[in-house]
Design an enzyme around this catalytic site. Structure first.
Site, PDB file in Angstrom:
ATOM      1  CG  ASP A  51      -0.357  -0.034   2.517  1.00 22.43           C
ATOM      2  OD1 ASP A  51       0.875  -0.204   2.597  1.00 22.43           O
ATOM      3  OD2 ASP A  51      -1.082   0.121   3.521  1.00 22.43           O
ATOM      4  CB  SER A  52       4.572   1.757  -0.016  1.00 25.47           C
ATOM      5  OG  SER A  52       4.820   0.622  -0.817  1.00 25.47           O
ATOM      6  CG  ASP A  90       0.370  -4.084   1.996  1.00 22.94           C
ATOM      7  OD1 ASP A  90       0.463  -5.009   2.825  1.00 22.94           O
ATOM      8  OD2 ASP A  90       1.203  -3.162   1.915  1.00 22.94           O
ATOM      9  CE  LYS A 120       3.141  -5.987   3.753  1.00 30.64           C
ATOM     10  NZ  LYS A 120       2.657  -4.847   4.551  1.00 30.64           N
ATOM     11  CD  GLU A 122       0.516  -1.488   8.216  1.00 33.56           C
ATOM     12  OE1 GLU A 122       0.247  -0.759   9.188  1.00 33.56           O
ATOM     13  OE2 GLU A 122       0.970  -1.052   7.135  1.00 33.56           O
ATOM     14  CD  GLU A 189       7.949  -0.412   7.563  1.00 37.11           C
ATOM     15  OE1 GLU A 189       6.967  -1.074   7.174  1.00 37.11           O
ATOM     16  OE2 GLU A 189       8.218   0.731   7.138  1.00 37.11           O
TER      17      GLU A 189
HETATM   18  O1  KIV Z   1       3.543  -1.118   1.647  1.00 38.01           O
HETATM   19  C1  KIV Z   1       4.699  -1.549   1.591  1.00 38.01           C
HETATM   20  O2  KIV Z   1       5.455  -1.291   0.648  1.00 38.01           O
HETATM   21  C2  KIV Z   1       5.162  -2.377   2.683  1.00 38.01           C
HETATM   22  C3  KIV Z   1       6.623  -2.682   2.725  1.00 38.01           C
HETATM   23  C4  KIV Z   1       7.354  -1.483   3.144  1.00 38.01           C
HETATM   24  C5  KIV Z   1       6.919  -3.858   3.569  1.00 38.01           C
HETATM   25  O3  KIV Z   1       4.412  -2.761   3.522  1.00 38.01           O
END
Ligand code: KIV
Length: 275
Positions: A51-52, A90, A120, A122, A189
């Site tokens: 989600d970055s 994510d 994924k 959190e 992280e």
């Molecule tokens: O969203 C993302 O890119 C991440 C990584 C930094 C692990 O969660």
């Protein structure tokens, strides 16, 4: 049947990544687009549609504004060109922290509409039960402990974690709970070195570090960071290229050629057929 459907694609899957614990380091990078996924795929075990993407591609200040639709669109793009790496998408903020049933429905939507092999989340204090619920119903889940970017508004910024004993123990507990809930791997992280090693030695699932030292079973970076696309990167990033400089030089050259009528040249135009 189309040529695309006939093609055999055998990507790594959750059990392959799980089995790598204690054997070979796991190589992961983020991917958000089809052309980049094609370039990264031969070198990576896992491509994370993180989600970055909200910050890196869409210019958001953090990941809180990222939607399910954005993740699905980028997940579909990556899946079109990833051939052997496992693709993990994510789950965005707000899509899994409530009732496990709602989280499951959102995860199932991601899996169906993208074809990715896992999601994924959190792993905050309340999320372990949801991971358990999803895994038991057929969704491979990767956890994420330590610095949790989706909690940045509560935390007051992107700050390294696990520096006090209380925080250390909290993160260790979260990692244990995430592993016990059935996650096949856990991103760790932004934590102090000793903590990443302790988590890695304590739990049976592989840890994937970002800003967490070499004490993990694998590593992940935001691809745009390691390629040098930004003028600033966090301390834990190693820049393997200076694409920002390369792009600036290329674009300046193009602009100069257009302004001075050097582009296009004879090799770059179509000529009429001789009759
Ligand atoms: O969203 C993302 O890119 C991440 C990584 C930094 C692990 O969660």
């Amino acid at each position: 049947m189309s040529a695309q459907r006939q093609e055999t694609v055998k990507r790594l899957a959750a059990p392959d990544i799980f089995a790598r614990k204690g054997k070979a380091p796991i190589v992961c990078l983020t991917a958000y687009t089809a052309p980049m996924a094609e370039l990264l795929d031969p070198h990576c075990d896992v491509l994370l549609v993180g989600d970055s993407v909200g910050m890196v591609v869409h210019g958001l200040p953090n990941t809180v504004g990222v939607t399910l639709e954005m993740m699905i669109l980028h997940g579909q793009a990556v899946m079109r060109t990833a051939r052997q790496a496992m693709v993990v998408v994510d789950m965005p903020f707000g899509s899994y922290e409530g009732a496990p049933e709602a989280a499951y429905a959102n995860a199932a939507r991601i899996m169906k509409e993208t074809g990715a092999q896992a999601v994924k989340v959190e792993s905050g204090p309340t999320v372990a039960a949801t991971i358990d619920y999803m895994v038991k119903r057929g969704i491979p889940v990767m956890g994420h402990v330590g610095l949790r970017p989706q909690s940045v508004l509560v935390d007051g910024g992107f700050k390294a974690k696990g520096r006090s004993n209380e925080e250390r123990n909290g993160i260790l507990d979260e990692a244990r709970a995430t592993a016990a809930a059935g996650a096949f791997a856990i991103v760790v992280e932004g934590v102090a070195e000793g903590l990443a090693r302790e988590i890695t030695e304590t739990i049976e699932v592989p840890t994937i570090g970002i800003g967490a030292s070499a004490g993990c079973d694998g590593q992940i970076l935001v691809t745009d960071d390691m390629l040098g696309l930004f003028d600033w990167t966090p301390k834990f990033v190693r820049r393997y290229a200076d694409l920002r400089g390369e792009i600036s030089r290329a674009v300046a050259g193009y602009a100069d050629d257009v302004r001075n009528r050097r582009f296009p040249g004879p090799a770059e135009i179509y000529f009429a057929k001789a009759v």
